[in-house]
Design an enzyme around this catalytic site. Structure first.
Site, short mmCIF file in Angstrom:
data_model
loop_
_atom_site.label_atom_id
_atom_site.label_comp_id
_atom_site.label_asym_id
_atom_site.label_seq_id
_atom_site.Cartn_x
_atom_site.Cartn_y
_atom_site.Cartn_z
N HIS A 5 0.83 -1.20 0.00
CA HIS A 5 0.00 0.00 0.00
C HIS A 5 0.87 1.25 0.00
CE1 HIS A 5 1.08 -0.44 4.25
NE2 HIS A 5 0.91 0.88 4.34
N THR A 35 0.53 4.85 1.87
CA THR A 35 -0.26 5.56 2.88
C THR A 35 -0.69 6.93 2.35
OG1 THR A 35 0.87 4.44 4.69
CG2 THR A 35 -0.30 6.47 5.22
N MET A 57 5.81 12.06 2.32
CA MET A 57 6.73 11.28 1.52
C MET A 57 6.02 10.01 1.05
SD MET A 57 10.45 9.63 2.50
CE MET A 57 9.69 8.31 3.47
N HIS A 113 5.24 6.55 -0.32
CA HIS A 113 6.12 5.38 -0.45
C HIS A 113 5.30 4.10 -0.26
CE1 HIS A 113 5.79 5.97 3.90
NE2 HIS A 113 6.07 4.69 4.02
N SER A 125 6.07 0.55 1.49
CA SER A 125 7.02 -0.21 2.29
C SER A 125 7.14 -1.65 1.80
CB SER A 125 6.62 -0.19 3.76
OG SER A 125 6.84 1.07 4.33
N TYR A 174 8.95 -3.96 7.35
CA TYR A 174 8.98 -3.15 8.56
C TYR A 174 10.05 -3.72 9.49
CZ TYR A 174 4.28 -1.29 7.44
OH TYR A 174 3.20 -0.66 6.86
#
Length: 210
Positions: free
Chosen positions: A44, A46, A119, A121, A123, A126
């Site tokens: 995803h 955000t 920003m 992005h 991911s 994590y």
């Protein structure tokens, strides 16, 4: 007897890639996790960071935020490493007008204010990044590019937004769940939102995806 206040949870809005991109990115994520660890989560971008509110409020704001939003394109500008758990290794997206405007629109509906510049992005893993982990995260960055050489220039349509319950204190992500999903407007096709069924919706009239 005073009535109890409605329960509040943490909610985020995610931009979701189409199935082909989702499968490609999940394959990469799985291979990285097998070597470097970390929790499992859906690919995803955000759009709105975690905001605490009631479920009803989150759903109403989500539906309003999605109104009139058209499909747009996400374009990766490289694979980068970050400085905290939720930005360990990620694909940085170019800050196109659509990417920035759609985030700003959704954030305004949710009353969310970024503590730093947005920003965009996606991911890939994590993880906590201590000084001892710096070499590890650099290796993970290099491994991502090695596994999928063209991932750093990936270009994909963003066709859906999802409303997720994302407890910021749950680093296992096991409690995270999708609450609602909205198809963005494609050409002359009107977007549509769908609420997902789980126990808290029982008797609410919300329908299931399945």
């Amino acid at each position: 007897m005073a009535s109890s206040s409605p329960t509040k949870h943490w909610y985020s809005v995610w931009a979701l890639p189409p199935s082909s991109t989702n499968t490609r990115v999940k394959t990469l994520m799985t291979r990285l996790r097998s070597e470097f660890g970390g929790p499992e989560f859906e690919p995803h971008v955000t759009v709105v960071g975690a905001v605490e509110m009631t479920e009803e409020d989150a759903i109403n704001r989500f539906e309003a935020a999605c109104e009139g939003v058209r499909e747009y394109v996400g374009e990766v500008d490289g694979v980068e490493i970050g400085t905290f758990f939720y930005q360990c290794v990620f694909m940085l997206l170019k800050k196109s007008r659509e990417v920035l405007e759609n985030s700003a629109n959704c954030c305004s509906h949710f009353g969310y204010k970024n503590s730093s510049l947005y920003m965009p992005h996606m991911s890939l893993i994590y993880g906590d990044l201590t000084d001892e982990e710096k070499k590890k995260k650099k290796k993970a960055q290099e491994k991502a590019i090695m596994i999928d050489e063209s991932i750093s220039s990936l270009r994909f349509p963003i066709t859906r937004f999802g409303l997720y319950e994302t407890d910021v204190g749950d680093k296992t992500t096991k409690s995270w769940k999708k609450v609602a999903e909205c198809d963005l407007i494609s050409g002359t096709t009107r977007g549509a939102c769908l609420l997902l069924y789980h126990e808290r919706y029982a008797g609410s009239g919300c329908s299931s995806l399945t």
